[in-house]
Design an enzyme around this catalytic site. Structure first.
Site, PDB file in Angstrom:
ATOM      1  N   PHE A  79       0.861  -1.190   0.000  1.00  0.00           N
ATOM      2  CA  PHE A  79       0.000   0.000   0.000  1.00  0.00           C
ATOM      3  C   PHE A  79       0.889   1.228   0.000  1.00  0.00           C
ATOM      4  CE2 PHE A  79      -2.500   3.420   1.799  1.00  0.00           C
ATOM      5  CZ  PHE A  79      -3.708   3.289   1.124  1.00  0.00           C
ATOM      6  N   ASP A 105       9.213   2.611   1.177  1.00  0.00           N
ATOM      7  CA  ASP A 105       8.054   3.341   1.697  1.00  0.00           C
ATOM      8  C   ASP A 105       8.007   3.107   3.203  1.00  0.00           C
ATOM      9  OD1 ASP A 105       5.568   4.090   2.639  1.00  0.00           O
ATOM     10  OD2 ASP A 105       4.456   3.264   0.937  1.00  0.00           O
ATOM     11  N   LYS A 130       2.979  10.105   8.078  1.00  0.00           N
ATOM     12  CA  LYS A 130       2.271   9.653   9.275  1.00  0.00           C
ATOM     13  C   LYS A 130       2.879  10.205  10.566  1.00  0.00           C
ATOM     14  CE  LYS A 130      -0.082   5.484   7.588  1.00  0.00           C
ATOM     15  NZ  LYS A 130      -1.454   5.934   7.824  1.00  0.00           N
TER      16      LYS A 130
END
Length: 402
Positions: free
Chosen positions: A136, A221, A250
């Site tokens: 993702f 990532d 995040k």
């Protein structure tokens, strides 16, 4: 104006289906809703609230910067952005930083940079991007297509091309796919949304070696795994492998929206003025808060504390599982953990989440078969034990109802 959960259905696009309660206040790892009910937070805003809610040092930093500068376009630079970039480059492999607002935007920048670098160095034919099934990487059309979950990218028309996928931890499949046409490989050093899947050390090293052999850039990532989440500032630091490009978001802002792409001086040269940009990227408010987050998290005591809290989480989860067998293993590292449900409870991760909410515990899922935890890195032992007591009641409710 009085608003309730019902207001959501009246005014919001229905792409989310939020819980019935509406949180209004948080402190540390506790949250209170409109009715004054208190929750223990094991979700962390999906691995975002790395220092919990309303950490006093972050609040003070935001207030201080808020009296100075809120926004400048990138026609100008600003001191918080420069200080944050310097701290990130000092602490990592990187020489250069690009700031964005989110993980998706950071990944978009990384993918565009990789394509442009390959064009500059090797020509237009070197454009293939390889990523991994169940990965993702965000919700822009480029990043959601690179992400290895077709359900998220189907139904929006023709997809960006020259993107291929293979299974995570399958080095033979990867070796069969990579070629001199490959410009970049994007992978999570710990798959989050795909089920909290850890990489096998030989797999990560093999990917790095094959990237080097084919002159392909390796993009990590670390949107979910970064900023202390695994007990290291970034997960790559414990894998014996260094990427060419790293993305982070995040937890970077501790709840304030910010993302960043980190890379080397040579690779960064391909993003010349005008090739990419962001109105809010490098925002002074966001960068000031993120600088304070990095100062606090990149500390030996905090990072060691993450690993100690992981052991406590695992111990308490195993105790619950002995009483109410519901999972087959605890996956993950640090404070990004997932209970992989056993066969009896396959497809019921959301049942456990809903039961936890009823017991005033906030947690997450990672697909239909994994219950996920991503709490504050500085959550107290008291809050861990209280949250686990609530989780045990939730587990009992689901198991006994089955």
């Amino acid at each position: 104006m009085n608003v309730t959960r019902a207001t959501f259905d009246e005014v919001m696009v229905p792409n989310y289906n939020p819980a019935s309660m509406v949180p209004v206040r948080g402190e540390g790892s506790r949250v209170w809703d409109q009715d004054g009910a208190e929750y223990v937070d094991f979700a962390g805003g999906i691995a975002v609230n790395v220092l919990g809610h309303c950490h006093p040092e972050l609040v003070n930093t935001l207030e201080e910067q808020g009296r100075k500068l809120w926004h400048l376009s990138n026609v100008f630079t600003n001191e918080p952005a420069l200080r944050l970039a310097k701290k990130l480059t000092d602490a990592t492999f990187a020489d250069r930083v690009y700031f964005a607002n989110s993980g998706a935007e950071s990944n978009e920048a990384a993918l565009k940079l990789a394509r442009r670098y390959a064009l500059d160095k090797f020509g237009a034919e070197k454009n293939q991007i390889i990523a991994f099934n169940k990965g993702f990487h965000g919700r822009t059309f480029f990043t959601v297509t690179v992400g290895g979950q077709a359900a998220y990218s189907d139904g929006f028309g023709p997809k960006p091309g020259a993107i291929e996928h293979c299974d995570y931890n399958d080095l033979a499949a990867f070796e069969a796919l990579i070629s001199d046409k490959t410009c970049a490989v994007m992978m999570e050093p710990l798959q989050g949304e795909g089920g909290i899947i850890s990489p096998e050390p030989e797999f990560v090293k093999g990917v790095r070696e094959l990237c080097d052999k084919q002159n392909a850039l390796l993009i990590f990532d670390e949107v979910q795994s970064g900023v202390g989440r695994t007990g290291h500032l970034y997960a790559y630091m414990d894998l014996g492998v260094t990427p060419d490009i790293l993305t982070t978001a995040k937890a970077l802002g501790g709840g304030f929206p910010i993302g960043a792409m980190l890379t080397t001086k040579e690779i960064a040269e391909s993003l010349k003025p005008g090739t990419h940009g962001s109105t809010y990227g490098g925002n002074p408010l966001a960068c000031a808060v993120a600088e304070k987050v990095v100062d606090i998290v990149n500390d030996e005591a905090v990072l060691k504390g993450v690993l100690a809290k992981e052991e406590l989480f695992r111990s308490l989860l195993n105790d619950i599982n002995k009483k109410y067998p519901f999972f087959e293993e605890v996956r993950g590292k640090g404070l990004l953990l997932g209970c992989a449900l056993n066969e009896k409870f396959h497809g019921k991760a959301r049942d456990f989440l809903n039961a936890a909410t009823q017991e005033k515990l906030m947690c997450l899922v990672a697909g239909a078969n994994v219950v996920r935890f991503a709490p504050s890195l500085v959550i107290s032992e008291e809050d861990i034990r209280e949250g686990m007591a609530r989780f045990e009641r939730a587990v009992a409710a689901v198991v006994n109802a089955d």
